[in-house]
Design a protein around this motif. Structure first.
Motif, PDB file in Angstrom:
ATOM      1  N   ARG A 157     -31.977 -36.896 -53.123  1.00 44.25           N
ATOM      2  CA  ARG A 157     -30.715 -37.150 -52.416  1.00 44.25           C
ATOM      3  C   ARG A 157     -29.593 -36.428 -53.139  1.00 44.25           C
ATOM      4  N   LEU A 158     -28.753 -35.737 -52.376  1.00 47.84           N
ATOM      5  CA  LEU A 158     -27.647 -35.004 -52.986  1.00 47.84           C
ATOM      6  C   LEU A 158     -26.483 -35.924 -53.326  1.00 47.84           C
ATOM      7  N   LEU A 159     -26.200 -36.869 -52.452  1.00 46.25           N
ATOM      8  CA  LEU A 159     -25.056 -37.753 -52.656  1.00 46.25           C
ATOM      9  C   LEU A 159     -25.508 -39.210 -52.632  1.00 46.25           C
ATOM     10  N   THR A 160     -24.818 -40.003 -53.407  1.00 39.78           N
ATOM     11  CA  THR A 160     -25.097 -41.441 -53.367  1.00 39.78           C
ATOM     12  C   THR A 160     -24.353 -42.053 -52.185  1.00 39.78           C
ATOM     13  N   ASP A 161     -24.620 -43.302 -51.920  1.00 44.04           N
ATOM     14  CA  ASP A 161     -23.942 -43.986 -50.812  1.00 44.04           C
ATOM     15  C   ASP A 161     -22.433 -44.033 -51.036  1.00 44.04           C
ATOM     16  N   GLN A 162     -22.020 -44.271 -52.273  1.00 50.14           N
ATOM     17  CA  GLN A 162     -20.591 -44.344 -52.571  1.00 50.14           C
ATOM     18  C   GLN A 162     -19.920 -42.983 -52.336  1.00 50.14           C
ATOM     19  N   GLN A 163     -20.576 -41.919 -52.733  1.00 50.08           N
ATOM     20  CA  GLN A 163     -20.008 -40.586 -52.521  1.00 50.08           C
ATOM     21  C   GLN A 163     -19.940 -40.255 -51.037  1.00 50.08           C
ATOM     22  N   GLN A 164     -20.948 -40.653 -50.275  1.00 45.07           N
ATOM     23  CA  GLN A 164     -20.919 -40.395 -48.838  1.00 45.07           C
ATOM     24  C   GLN A 164     -19.759 -41.121 -48.169  1.00 45.07           C
ATOM     25  N   TRP A 165     -19.485 -42.359 -48.562  1.00 41.39           N
ATOM     26  CA  TRP A 165     -18.364 -43.103 -47.987  1.00 41.39           C
ATOM     27  C   TRP A 165     -17.030 -42.472 -48.374  1.00 41.39           C
ATOM     28  N   THR A 215     -16.574 -39.449 -46.183  1.00 43.60           N
ATOM     29  CA  THR A 215     -16.254 -39.888 -44.821  1.00 43.60           C
ATOM     30  C   THR A 215     -14.798 -40.328 -44.723  1.00 43.60           C
ATOM     31  N   GLY A 216     -14.327 -41.079 -45.692  1.00 42.31           N
ATOM     32  CA  GLY A 216     -12.927 -41.516 -45.699  1.00 42.31           C
ATOM     33  C   GLY A 216     -11.969 -40.344 -45.797  1.00 42.31           C
ATOM     34  N   GLY A 217     -12.299 -39.365 -46.641  1.00 41.97           N
ATOM     35  CA  GLY A 217     -11.460 -38.163 -46.744  1.00 41.97           C
ATOM     36  C   GLY A 217     -11.415 -37.394 -45.441  1.00 41.97           C
ATOM     37  N   GLY A 218     -12.538 -37.275 -44.759  1.00 42.76           N
ATOM     38  CA  GLY A 218     -12.579 -36.580 -43.465  1.00 42.76           C
ATOM     39  C   GLY A 218     -11.732 -37.289 -42.428  1.00 42.76           C
ATOM     40  N   VAL A 219     -11.767 -38.606 -42.397  1.00 43.55           N
ATOM     41  CA  VAL A 219     -10.959 -39.374 -41.445  1.00 43.55           C
ATOM     42  C   VAL A 219      -9.473 -39.177 -41.736  1.00 43.55           C
ATOM     43  N   ALA A 220      -9.098 -39.199 -43.016  1.00 39.54           N
ATOM     44  CA  ALA A 220      -7.695 -39.005 -43.382  1.00 39.54           C
ATOM     45  C   ALA A 220      -7.213 -37.604 -42.980  1.00 39.54           C
TER      46      ALA A 220
END
Length: 135
Positions: A97-105, A108-113
């Motif tokens: 896995r490249l990213l952990t769950d915390q990094q994925q969230w 995602t939050g940065g993309g929404v912002a």
């Protein structure tokens, strides 16, 4: 002293001694202590017999439980070994896995912002207005 209470006392005492004796099958008076002692001995023998039967039944129950649970126990042990092996394999593969769950969230939050910022810019029309309240 009056005779009434004295007679009453004598009658009470005579009834008390009669109550302490118990008649056996032959009609002979047996003291209560001997009858109780024989009952105690009988109960102790019955208790020993019951304890022996309980131990035998406990042994039978343990043996039947062991016979019944042995296939289930072996199956559970095999499954446990299989799961341990899967866990070791999962921990051994370092970068699946490249990213952990915390990094994925976080991403995602940065993309929404960023999307909200772009929507705000396009909604205002891109023109600069002088702000009246700053005067």
């Amino acid at each position: 002293m009056r005779k009434g209470p004295l007679c009453l006392l004598l009658i009470t005492l005579s009834l008390g001694t009669a109550a302490q004796a118990e008649e056996d099958a032959a009609g002979n008076a047996v003291p209560l202590s001997l009858s109780a002692a024989s009952q105690i001995n009988d109960l102790q023998q019955r208790l020993k017999e019951s304890e022996r039967q309980r131990e035998e039944l406990g042994k039978q129950l343990a043996s039947t439980d062991a016979q019944r649970e042995s296939p289930q126990l072996s199956r559970l042990r095999q499954e446990n070994q299989r799961l341990k092996l899967q866990l070791k394999e999962a921990l051994a593969s370092p970068g699946s896995r490249l990213l952990t769950d915390q990094q994925q969230w976080f991403i995602t939050g940065g993309g929404v912002a960023l999307l909200a910022l772009l929507c705000g810019i396009f909604a205002s029309g891109g023109r600069r207005q002088r702000r009246q309240w700053l005067n």
